[in-house]
Write a protein that holds these residues in place. Structure first.
Motif, PDB file in Angstrom:
ATOM      1  N   LEU A 108       0.833  -1.155  -0.072  1.00 19.21           N
ATOM      2  CA  LEU A 108      -0.189  -0.076   0.201  1.00 19.21           C
ATOM      3  C   LEU A 108       0.853   1.247   0.017  1.00 19.21           C
ATOM      4  O   LEU A 108       1.704   1.141   0.858  1.00 19.21           O
ATOM      5  CB  LEU A 108      -0.985  -0.045   1.275  1.00 19.21           C
ATOM      6  N   TYR A 109       0.673   2.047  -0.974  1.00 14.67           N
ATOM      7  CA  TYR A 109       1.451   3.258  -0.946  1.00 14.67           C
ATOM      8  C   TYR A 109       0.418   4.533  -0.511  1.00 14.67           C
ATOM      9  O   TYR A 109      -0.622   4.612  -0.943  1.00 14.67           O
ATOM     10  CB  TYR A 109       1.790   4.001  -2.429  1.00 14.67           C
ATOM     11  N   VAL A 110       0.797   5.294   0.228  1.00 18.85           N
ATOM     12  CA  VAL A 110      -0.065   6.512   0.855  1.00 18.85           C
ATOM     13  C   VAL A 110       0.857   7.576   0.958  1.00 18.85           C
ATOM     14  O   VAL A 110       1.862   7.802   1.588  1.00 18.85           O
ATOM     15  CB  VAL A 110      -0.413   6.167   2.214  1.00 18.85           C
ATOM     16  N   PRO A 111       0.418   8.808   0.177  1.00 19.62           N
ATOM     17  CA  PRO A 111       1.308   9.925   0.081  1.00 19.62           C
ATOM     18  C   PRO A 111       1.234  10.652   1.399  1.00 19.62           C
ATOM     19  O   PRO A 111       0.144  10.517   2.213  1.00 19.62           O
ATOM     20  CB  PRO A 111       0.471  10.849  -0.952  1.00 19.62           C
ATOM     21  N   ALA A 112       2.056  11.405   1.659  1.00 15.24           N
ATOM     22  CA  ALA A 112       2.066  12.372   2.881  1.00 15.24           C
ATOM     23  C   ALA A 112       0.773  13.210   3.139  1.00 15.24           C
ATOM     24  O   ALA A 112       0.272  13.749   1.943  1.00 15.24           O
ATOM     25  CB  ALA A 112       3.251  13.112   2.800  1.00 15.24           C
ATOM     26  N   GLY A 113       0.314  13.396   4.150  1.00  9.44           N
ATOM     27  CA  GLY A 113      -0.880  14.179   4.450  1.00  9.44           C
ATOM     28  C   GLY A 113      -2.133  13.661   3.806  1.00  9.44           C
ATOM     29  O   GLY A 113      -3.144  14.434   3.925  1.00  9.44           O
ATOM     30  N   PHE A 114      -2.147  12.401   3.645  1.00 11.04           N
ATOM     31  CA  PHE A 114      -3.262  11.790   3.012  1.00 11.04           C
ATOM     32  C   PHE A 114      -4.356  11.016   4.096  1.00 11.04           C
ATOM     33  O   PHE A 114      -3.765  10.147   4.412  1.00 11.04           O
ATOM     34  CB  PHE A 114      -2.877  10.675   1.762  1.00 11.04           C
ATOM     35  N   PRO A 115      -5.365  11.827   4.376  1.00  9.71           N
ATOM     36  CA  PRO A 115      -6.028  10.936   5.428  1.00  9.71           C
ATOM     37  C   PRO A 115      -6.281   9.226   5.232  1.00  9.71           C
ATOM     38  O   PRO A 115      -6.507   9.040   4.141  1.00  9.71           O
ATOM     39  CB  PRO A 115      -7.394  11.688   5.352  1.00  9.71           C
ATOM     40  N   ASN A 116      -6.149   8.545   6.205  1.00 12.01           N
ATOM     41  CA  ASN A 116      -6.451   7.075   5.980  1.00 12.01           C
ATOM     42  C   ASN A 116      -6.697   6.374   7.312  1.00 12.01           C
ATOM     43  O   ASN A 116      -6.164   7.113   8.394  1.00 12.01           O
ATOM     44  CB  ASN A 116      -5.108   6.539   5.364  1.00 12.01           C
ATOM     45  N   GLU A 117      -7.086   5.246   7.337  1.00  8.69           N
ATOM     46  CA  GLU A 117      -7.131   4.313   8.585  1.00  8.69           C
ATOM     47  C   GLU A 117      -6.848   3.030   7.997  1.00  8.69           C
ATOM     48  O   GLU A 117      -7.237   2.697   7.008  1.00  8.69           O
ATOM     49  CB  GLU A 117      -8.608   4.592   9.178  1.00  8.69           C
ATOM     50  N   TYR A 118      -6.501   2.308   9.003  1.00 10.48           N
ATOM     51  CA  TYR A 118      -6.347   0.643   8.549  1.00 10.48           C
ATOM     52  C   TYR A 118      -6.322  -0.087   9.985  1.00 10.48           C
ATOM     53  O   TYR A 118      -5.861   0.487  11.131  1.00 10.48           O
ATOM     54  CB  TYR A 118      -5.190   0.569   7.834  1.00 10.48           C
ATOM     55  N   MET A 119      -6.427  -1.294   9.651  1.00  9.54           N
ATOM     56  CA  MET A 119      -6.583  -2.124  11.041  1.00  9.54           C
ATOM     57  C   MET A 119      -6.511  -3.750  10.413  1.00  9.54           C
ATOM     58  O   MET A 119      -6.740  -4.003   9.168  1.00  9.54           O
ATOM     59  CB  MET A 119      -8.157  -2.056  11.486  1.00  9.54           C
ATOM     60  N   PRO A 120      -6.344  -4.420  11.203  1.00 11.11           N
ATOM     61  CA  PRO A 120      -6.272  -6.058  11.211  1.00 11.11           C
ATOM     62  C   PRO A 120      -7.711  -6.705  10.702  1.00 11.11           C
ATOM     63  O   PRO A 120      -8.621  -5.984  11.272  1.00 11.11           O
ATOM     64  CB  PRO A 120      -5.532  -6.821  12.256  1.00 11.11           C
ATOM     65  N   VAL A 121      -7.872  -7.583   9.932  1.00  9.44           N
ATOM     66  CA  VAL A 121      -9.136  -8.130   9.749  1.00  9.44           C
ATOM     67  C   VAL A 121      -9.295  -8.910  11.017  1.00  9.44           C
ATOM     68  O   VAL A 121     -10.483  -9.022  11.593  1.00  9.44           O
ATOM     69  CB  VAL A 121      -9.085  -9.036   8.503  1.00  9.44           C
ATOM     70  N   VAL A 122      -8.384  -9.781  11.525  1.00 12.99           N
ATOM     71  CA  VAL A 122      -8.438 -10.474  12.673  1.00 12.99           C
ATOM     72  C   VAL A 122      -7.273  -9.816  13.695  1.00 12.99           C
ATOM     73  O   VAL A 122      -6.298  -9.657  13.388  1.00 12.99           O
ATOM     74  CB  VAL A 122      -8.396 -11.829  12.553  1.00 12.99           C
ATOM     75  N   GLU A 123      -7.809  -9.352  14.898  1.00 15.38           N
ATOM     76  CA  GLU A 123      -7.138  -8.782  15.910  1.00 15.38           C
ATOM     77  C   GLU A 123      -5.769  -9.452  16.119  1.00 15.38           C
ATOM     78  O   GLU A 123      -5.853 -10.844  16.469  1.00 15.38           O
ATOM     79  CB  GLU A 123      -7.696  -8.359  17.236  1.00 15.38           C
ATOM     80  N   GLY A 124      -4.458  -8.814  15.984  1.00 13.54           N
ATOM     81  CA  GLY A 124      -3.436  -9.571  16.351  1.00 13.54           C
ATOM     82  C   GLY A 124      -2.594 -10.412  15.437  1.00 13.54           C
ATOM     83  O   GLY A 124      -1.709 -11.254  15.560  1.00 13.54           O
ATOM     84  N   ASP A 125      -3.363 -10.408  14.028  1.00 12.64           N
ATOM     85  CA  ASP A 125      -3.013 -11.404  12.930  1.00 12.64           C
ATOM     86  C   ASP A 125      -2.450 -10.689  11.992  1.00 12.64           C
ATOM     87  O   ASP A 125      -2.103 -11.372  10.819  1.00 12.64           O
ATOM     88  CB  ASP A 125      -4.307 -12.034  12.773  1.00 12.64           C
ATOM     89  N   TRP A 126      -2.092  -9.490  11.922  1.00 14.79           N
ATOM     90  CA  TRP A 126      -1.864  -8.672  10.579  1.00 14.79           C
ATOM     91  C   TRP A 126      -0.173  -8.064  10.994  1.00 14.79           C
ATOM     92  O   TRP A 126       0.088  -7.189  11.629  1.00 14.79           O
ATOM     93  CB  TRP A 126      -2.516  -7.716  10.305  1.00 14.79           C
ATOM     94  N   LEU A 127       1.007  -8.725  10.495  1.00 16.14           N
ATOM     95  CA  LEU A 127       2.265  -8.131  10.600  1.00 16.14           C
ATOM     96  C   LEU A 127       2.686  -7.444   9.284  1.00 16.14           C
ATOM     97  O   LEU A 127       2.560  -7.677   8.218  1.00 16.14           O
ATOM     98  CB  LEU A 127       3.178  -9.575  10.485  1.00 16.14           C
ATOM     99  N   LEU A 128       3.098  -6.241   9.671  1.00 19.79           N
ATOM    100  CA  LEU A 128       2.854  -5.057   8.929  1.00 19.79           C
ATOM    101  C   LEU A 128       4.261  -4.596   8.861  1.00 19.79           C
ATOM    102  O   LEU A 128       4.884  -4.369   9.788  1.00 19.79           O
ATOM    103  CB  LEU A 128       1.981  -4.195   9.112  1.00 19.79           C
ATOM    104  N   ALA A 129       5.093  -4.617   7.532  1.00 16.07           N
ATOM    105  CA  ALA A 129       6.443  -3.904   7.543  1.00 16.07           C
ATOM    106  C   ALA A 129       6.237  -2.347   6.848  1.00 16.07           C
ATOM    107  O   ALA A 129       4.991  -2.290   6.006  1.00 16.07           O
ATOM    108  CB  ALA A 129       7.323  -4.818   6.780  1.00 16.07           C
ATOM    109  N   PHE A 130       7.206  -1.408   6.939  1.00 21.40           N
ATOM    110  CA  PHE A 130       6.790  -0.075   6.673  1.00 21.40           C
ATOM    111  C   PHE A 130       8.148   0.567   6.610  1.00 21.40           C
ATOM    112  O   PHE A 130       8.978   0.517   7.417  1.00 21.40           O
ATOM    113  CB  PHE A 130       5.729   0.520   7.554  1.00 21.40           C
ATOM    114  N   VAL A 131       8.034   1.416   5.489  1.00 17.92           N
ATOM    115  CA  VAL A 131       8.994   2.563   5.536  1.00 17.92           C
ATOM    116  C   VAL A 131       8.318   3.722   4.935  1.00 17.92           C
ATOM    117  O   VAL A 131       7.563   3.759   4.093  1.00 17.92           O
ATOM    118  CB  VAL A 131      10.213   1.985   4.452  1.00 17.92           C
TER     119      VAL A 131
END
Length: 290
Positions: free
Chosen positions: A69-92
């Motif tokens: 997922l690419y999100v530009p700076a200043g771009f309103p967004n929200e995200y969450m796991p489909v199953v709590e505690g089951d989404w491992l996410l890497a980010f830069v």
């Protein structure tokens, strides 16, 4: 592989097009950024599944393994796991000039990219992480970021139909001045901005600035501002449950009556009805995903 958050604070005059701001990997919980993040983000699903909701969308995107997922700076967004505690996410996340972003096809819109395999991307992200934080090496971190962007582009374009996000944009059609002015409008949409004031800010005549906007965005500056305000209002209708329609209108810089009229013209329903419809659709989507 588990990588804690590392942040870098480098001088703005660092002579590279992109500089790394944050990097890491974690079990992602519920996160909402109504004002967006201060840097551009690439979010890579390592395992599990997540859901992302972005400005201007009526639906949630499902983020699975081998998606970015690419999100530009200043771009309103929200995200969450489909199953709590089951989404491992890497980010830069990274800072970069608008010209450099445009040359890579990164613009002012978010996108979900499918890749053949995220393994190579994650190895490059780990290398960025090793050169960040207490051992920050701006040159080495930026070099590895470029390698990651190159790998992302390579995998996304292998089907000979590259997604719009990574397709190089014709240089002549992307005016740096228009991009800067558009960013100013996004940052100050809550204020009363006239075309003369905007032109003064960027040092162009009103006629020249309008021509550059039409060339870059196929719309005038004030039409662009109205679009930005309506999209921000749409997101607040979907997420700001405690805010009244009048409060939302004023938050995005529009008179309530004008906001209601323009929202209905663009989306086909008045704001209050849109909020009710979105609530029912979100509830139905949650039941489907559960």
């Amino acid at each position: 592989m588990k990588l804690g958050l590392r942040s870098n604070f480098s001088p703005e005059e660092h002579p590279v097009p992109f500089t790394v701001y944050t990097v890491g990997m974690e079990q992602q919980g519920v996160l909402s950024r109504m004002e967006g993040f201060s840097a551009h983000q690439l979010l890579i699903t390592v395992s599990g599944r997540g859901r992302a909701h972005l400005l201007g969308q009526n639906k949630w995107d499902i983020l699975e393994e081998n998606t970015v997922l690419y999100v530009p700076a200043g771009f309103p967004n929200e995200y969450m796991p489909v199953v709590e505690g089951d989404w491992l996410l890497a980010f830069v996340s990274f800072h970069g000039s608008e010209v450099a972003l445009a040359s890579w096809g990164f613009g002012d819109a978010s996108s979900v990219l499918s890749v053949r395999s995220a393994d190579r991307l994650l190895k490059l992200l780990k290398s960025i992480w090793l050169h960040s934080g207490p051992d920050y090496d701006a040159w080495a971190a930026s070099e590895q970021l470029f390698a990651l962007l190159t790998e992302l582009r390579k995998q996304s374009c292998e089907d000979r139909s590259p997604p719009e996000l990574l397709r190089p944009l014709p240089e002549a059609s992307r005016s740096p001045t228009a991009l800067k002015a558009a960013k100013f409008l996004q940052d100050y949409m809550h204020r009363d901005i006239s075309i003369s004031h905007l032109a003064e800010q960027v040092g162009y005549s009103q006629k020249q600035l309008t021509r550059l906007f039409l060339q870059t965005f196929q719309t005038t500056p004030l039409q662009y501002l109205r679009r930005v305000r309506l999209k921000a209002g749409q997101l607040l209708l979907e997420t700001g449950e405690s805010m009244s329609i009048s409060q939302i209108a004023l938050r995005v810089g529009m008179e309530p009556t004008y906001f209601t009229r323009e929202f209905r013209r663009v989306y086909g329903v008045v704001p209050g009805k849109y909020r009710l419809q979105y609530g029912r659709e979100a509830a139905a989507q949650t039941e489907t995903d559960a």
